[in-house]
Design a protein around this motif. Sequence first.
Motif, PDB file in Angstrom:
ATOM      1  N   VAL A  18       0.885  -1.174   0.000  1.00 22.91           N
ATOM      2  CA  VAL A  18       0.000   0.000   0.000  1.00 22.91           C
ATOM      3  C   VAL A  18       0.919   1.220   0.000  1.00 22.91           C
ATOM      4  CG1 VAL A  18      -1.840   1.233   1.202  1.00 22.91           C
ATOM      5  CG2 VAL A  18      -1.794  -1.255   1.212  1.00 22.91           C
ATOM      6  N   GLU A  19       1.054   1.835  -1.159  1.00 27.37           N
ATOM      7  CA  GLU A  19       2.038   2.917  -1.326  1.00 27.37           C
ATOM      8  C   GLU A  19       1.553   4.211  -0.673  1.00 27.37           C
ATOM      9  OE1 GLU A  19       4.956   2.585  -2.659  1.00 27.37           O
ATOM     10  OE2 GLU A  19       4.882   0.760  -3.873  1.00 27.37           O
ATOM     11  N   LYS A  20       0.246   4.444  -0.736  1.00 24.03           N
ATOM     12  CA  LYS A  20      -0.312   5.660  -0.131  1.00 24.03           C
ATOM     13  C   LYS A  20      -1.678   5.304   0.423  1.00 24.03           C
ATOM     14  CE  LYS A  20       2.683   8.786  -1.769  1.00 24.03           C
ATOM     15  NZ  LYS A  20       3.420   9.768  -1.027  1.00 24.03           N
ATOM     16  N   ARG A  21      -2.055   5.972   1.496  1.00 22.07           N
ATOM     17  CA  ARG A  21      -3.420   5.788   1.989  1.00 22.07           C
ATOM     18  C   ARG A  21      -3.890   7.071   2.650  1.00 22.07           C
ATOM     19  NH1 ARG A  21      -3.109   0.874   5.797  1.00 22.07           N
ATOM     20  NH2 ARG A  21      -1.032   0.535   4.999  1.00 22.07           N
ATOM     21  N   TYR A  22      -5.180   7.315   2.539  1.00 26.71           N
ATOM     22  CA  TYR A  22      -5.779   8.450   3.219  1.00 26.71           C
ATOM     23  C   TYR A  22      -7.174   8.062   3.657  1.00 26.71           C
ATOM     24  CZ  TYR A  22      -8.153  12.767   4.221  1.00 26.71           C
ATOM     25  OH  TYR A  22      -8.892  13.732   4.857  1.00 26.71           O
ATOM     26  N   PRO A  23      -7.533   8.210   4.917  1.00 24.66           N
ATOM     27  CA  PRO A  23      -6.689   8.720   6.004  1.00 24.66           C
ATOM     28  C   PRO A  23      -5.660   7.665   6.431  1.00 24.66           C
ATOM     29  CG  PRO A  23      -8.826   8.037   6.842  1.00 24.66           C
ATOM     30  CD  PRO A  23      -8.907   7.878   5.374  1.00 24.66           C
ATOM     31  N   GLU A  97      -0.434   8.673 -12.477  1.00 25.84           N
ATOM     32  CA  GLU A  97       0.599   9.396 -13.232  1.00 25.84           C
ATOM     33  C   GLU A  97       1.614  10.025 -12.278  1.00 25.84           C
ATOM     34  OE1 GLU A  97       0.189   8.959 -16.485  1.00 25.84           O
ATOM     35  OE2 GLU A  97       2.101   9.962 -16.860  1.00 25.84           O
ATOM     36  N   LEU A  98       1.096  10.617 -11.203  1.00 26.65           N
ATOM     37  CA  LEU A  98       2.005  11.234 -10.230  1.00 26.65           C
ATOM     38  C   LEU A  98       2.835  10.173  -9.518  1.00 26.65           C
ATOM     39  CD1 LEU A  98      -0.328  13.947  -8.647  1.00 26.65           C
ATOM     40  CD2 LEU A  98       1.719  14.385  -9.981  1.00 26.65           C
ATOM     41  N   ASP A 104       6.813  10.985  -4.197  1.00 23.53           N
ATOM     42  CA  ASP A 104       6.874  11.660  -2.894  1.00 23.53           C
ATOM     43  C   ASP A 104       5.920  12.850  -2.821  1.00 23.53           C
ATOM     44  OD1 ASP A 104       8.704   9.876  -2.116  1.00 23.53           O
ATOM     45  OD2 ASP A 104      10.454  11.136  -2.536  1.00 23.53           O
ATOM     46  N   ALA A 105       5.587  13.393  -3.980  1.00 25.63           N
ATOM     47  CA  ALA A 105       4.762  14.603  -3.986  1.00 25.63           C
ATOM     48  C   ALA A 105       3.267  14.300  -4.000  1.00 25.63           C
ATOM     49  CB  ALA A 105       5.125  15.453  -5.201  1.00 25.63           C
ATOM     50  N   VAL A 106       2.913  13.024  -3.984  1.00 27.48           N
ATOM     51  CA  VAL A 106       1.481  12.695  -4.086  1.00 27.48           C
ATOM     52  C   VAL A 106       0.800  12.913  -2.730  1.00 27.48           C
ATOM     53  CG1 VAL A 106      -0.190  10.893  -4.631  1.00 27.48           C
ATOM     54  CG2 VAL A 106       1.954  11.013  -5.892  1.00 27.48           C
ATOM     55  N   ASN A 107      -0.187  13.766  -2.739  1.00 24.21           N
ATOM     56  CA  ASN A 107      -0.920  14.060  -1.519  1.00 24.21           C
ATOM     57  C   ASN A 107      -2.396  13.706  -1.753  1.00 24.21           C
ATOM     58  OD1 ASN A 107      -2.360  15.301   0.561  1.00 24.21           O
ATOM     59  ND2 ASN A 107      -0.844  16.930   0.783  1.00 24.21           N
ATOM     60  N   LEU A 108      -2.781  12.540  -1.263  1.00 26.69           N
ATOM     61  CA  LEU A 108      -4.139  12.050  -1.540  1.00 26.69           C
ATOM     62  C   LEU A 108      -5.203  12.974  -0.949  1.00 26.69           C
ATOM     63  CD1 LEU A 108      -3.830   8.187  -0.959  1.00 26.69           C
ATOM     64  CD2 LEU A 108      -3.613   9.443  -3.082  1.00 26.69           C
ATOM     65  N   PRO A 294       2.021  19.402  -8.152  1.00 18.92           N
ATOM     66  CA  PRO A 294       2.949  19.974  -7.182  1.00 18.92           C
ATOM     67  C   PRO A 294       3.916  20.951  -7.869  1.00 18.92           C
ATOM     68  CG  PRO A 294       2.871  17.586  -7.011  1.00 18.92           C
ATOM     69  CD  PRO A 294       2.112  17.944  -8.228  1.00 18.92           C
ATOM     70  N   LEU A 295       4.257  22.014  -7.139  1.00 22.91           N
ATOM     71  CA  LEU A 295       5.104  23.063  -7.702  1.00 22.91           C
ATOM     72  C   LEU A 295       6.433  22.502  -8.239  1.00 22.91           C
ATOM     73  CD1 LEU A 295       4.935  26.183  -7.980  1.00 22.91           C
ATOM     74  CD2 LEU A 295       6.339  26.329  -5.940  1.00 22.91           C
ATOM     75  N   GLU A 296       7.019  21.560  -7.472  1.00 19.66           N
ATOM     76  CA  GLU A 296       8.316  20.994  -7.886  1.00 19.66           C
ATOM     77  C   GLU A 296       8.171  20.235  -9.206  1.00 19.66           C
ATOM     78  OE1 GLU A 296       7.099  19.327  -4.569  1.00 19.66           O
ATOM     79  OE2 GLU A 296       7.094  21.489  -4.294  1.00 19.66           O
ATOM     80  N   THR A 297       7.022  19.595  -9.372  1.00 20.45           N
ATOM     81  CA  THR A 297       6.790  18.841 -10.606  1.00 20.45           C
ATOM     82  C   THR A 297       6.698  19.805 -11.785  1.00 20.45           C
ATOM     83  OG1 THR A 297       5.494  17.325  -9.284  1.00 20.45           O
ATOM     84  CG2 THR A 297       5.280  17.100 -11.656  1.00 20.45           C
ATOM     85  N   VAL A 298       5.944  20.897 -11.570  1.00 21.83           N
ATOM     86  CA  VAL A 298       5.799  21.888 -12.648  1.00 21.83           C
ATOM     87  C   VAL A 298       7.175  22.459 -12.980  1.00 21.83           C
ATOM     88  CG1 VAL A 298       4.789  24.135 -13.240  1.00 21.83           C
ATOM     89  CG2 VAL A 298       3.440  22.465 -11.983  1.00 21.83           C
ATOM     90  N   GLN A 299       7.958  22.752 -11.927  1.00 20.90           N
ATOM     91  CA  GLN A 299       9.297  23.314 -12.148  1.00 20.90           C
ATOM     92  C   GLN A 299      10.154  22.375 -13.002  1.00 20.90           C
ATOM     93  OE1 GLN A 299      11.041  26.513 -10.649  1.00 20.90           O
ATOM     94  NE2 GLN A 299      11.600  25.780 -12.676  1.00 20.90           N
ATOM     95  N   SER A 300      10.144  21.099 -12.659  1.00 19.09           N
ATOM     96  CA  SER A 300      11.017  20.187 -13.420  1.00 19.09           C
ATOM     97  C   SER A 300      10.504  20.005 -14.851  1.00 19.09           C
ATOM     98  CB  SER A 300      11.219  18.864 -12.691  1.00 19.09           C
ATOM     99  OG  SER A 300      10.123  18.058 -12.843  1.00 19.09           O
TER     100      SER A 300
END
Lengths: 370, 285
Positions: A18-23, A97-98, A104-108, A294-300
């Motif tokens: 489980v790579e990400k979970r919310y909550p 995709e993210l 690391d930038a994925v915020n569910l 995420p801002l960092e993604t747009v920047q890159s």
Amino acid sequence: MPEAIFVVHLDDYQGFVVEKRYPSTLSLNEKALNLVYYEHEKEKATNLKFSDIEGMRVVSFAERTHPGWVVCFVLGADEDYETEDNNMAGMARLILELMSEVPDAVNLREILGNESVLNEPNEEQKMADIFFTPSSALLLERLEIEGVEKAAKLSIWLQTQLQTDTIELHEIVEPLMQSGVIKVELLGKTGETVFLVKDIFGYRAPPVKSIMKAMEADPEMGKKYKQLVSSFFSPPTGKGYNPTLPLDDPNSPLLEDREKMSRLLSKSLPYMVLECLREGPQEIGNIAQKTALPLETVQSILWSFESDRVAAQLDEYGIWVLVSDPVIESFMPEFILPAISKKLADKELAPETAIRHLELLIEEWGEICD
Amino acid sequence: MKFVIRGVYILGQQSEMIFSKEYAKSEHKDSLIEFLVNLTQFIKAVELDGNVESMGVSSWRIFYSLEDAFTFVFIADKADDSAQIKGKISDLIVKFMKDYAPLAIANQPLEGLDAIVDEVAVTLVKVAILGFAGVGKTTTLHLLRGETLPLVHDPTIGVSIKKLPTEVENANIVLWDLAGQSRFSILWAKMIANAQVVVIVTDSTLENVLRSKKLVTLVSEEVPNARVIGIANKQDLPTALTPERVGQILSIPTYELVAIDISYRERLIQIIRKSILEGKADKVT
């Protein structure tokens, strides 16, 4: 709105992760993960699937482009899955995709809260997949000569070109079919026939709309922007960019550039940023807000655009602008008509096939008159 | 698993050993340390530019790199995957320089470094347990893990993944117990991907062994580089074919088992260990 989201990945060594979970308090067991995965595998189901797993109402999403990954939404008892399905598919697409680009930038929580979505690939992106898949581009070149051909014959031709006995014609043909460039039909009893109904042209276009927008907003800035674009397309010294140069050499830098542009169009996150820049000059924060990336993604992404000379930063204004706009356009392949006519005269083509081809071209390009 | 690291050594500015860990027994430890000290002197005299280099010594390959005052050395087998080991050594350097280099310079204890090195050096080996329903795959898994058997048979859903409690050949063994019910057969090809060892369990009846030939074919198509072993389980039952007969039918090396008998545990672990080593030997030849 779903009560919870989790992203599960089948790792070849560790199994279901489980790579990400919310909550974060969401508890899951191995059996539930197995069942979620199995539900998609048993029907080779992509996109959304609703299942009742261990008392949980789960809508799961999988995509062929992300094998082994499933995004799951846990619904409340009264929640209606069908009214939310487009939204959930869009959110899941964005999450996948993210996860593949910037895990690391994925915020569910944010994605769910803002209902940020990634749309399905549009026609332009589907066409880009053709140039991005070398065998498909090769097949298109063949069809530009033949116009219409039996699938079996194309398969043999490709085997010779690629010097291999094992080609998956349906995989090669798929980007061409998905984008509507070809139609495949079963005519008579002699197997499938492939018809070319659209041709495509990929190139870097001057970002006219964006320049006009800049001119309107700030003529001084617009002037500098225009100069920047002019120096790319027609530099004072040298030849500049010309997409209509003849392409005899398969290693031509122009072909390489076309593949690079197709890659950019085909990848969802860069495409989101590109679409934003097509609207006009933008601050980076504005792009991040509009795309929900995420801002960092747009920047890159912007840095990679800069190195590909697709975008540039106007430092003194703190904005990013499009320098060359990668586009793929479709047009009617009227040049194949003499080839079809000759084949018919030489009896290489059955009259029914030629008629069907014309019908398909009319369906695609004909105008409806009352 | 693409490598087995035999030892990790970190030497300081004066070529003193500030950390060492051996994952395989060595009879020549003293001479090895002397060699490493000499190697450190040599490394300092050449321009490594932060790269990881390697040299072959006997059946080993020694990987080394220099960062500031520290020399990092990994010893692996010659057949191991160089690119992966170089990646691992680079990972360790980053972690060490960030958290432990100041402590080492100040002669402070390097608490927690052992676990960091384990994280980098210990690898995973995937062992898939495959067979039709009810042949004793989950019982075999319990046996390998030294667990008591559940009283009620609970068919596996999809796959059950558990680690072997003990390391084998400096590797963590991950056991994938695949559900045998036919509805889950669509998962088998995906679930055995990247397995180094596939254990095909049969209940030793003629019918089941004949059916299991399909599994041997599936494994050879999907993971041609995996070592495949057959298990002739339920040897305590009167209808059981002999392990030799089962092996002949399946055309794979096959071993007897009574998965409910704990005395078979060590034997089975040794069989898996042998398969891992044979897999590595195959790569050399």
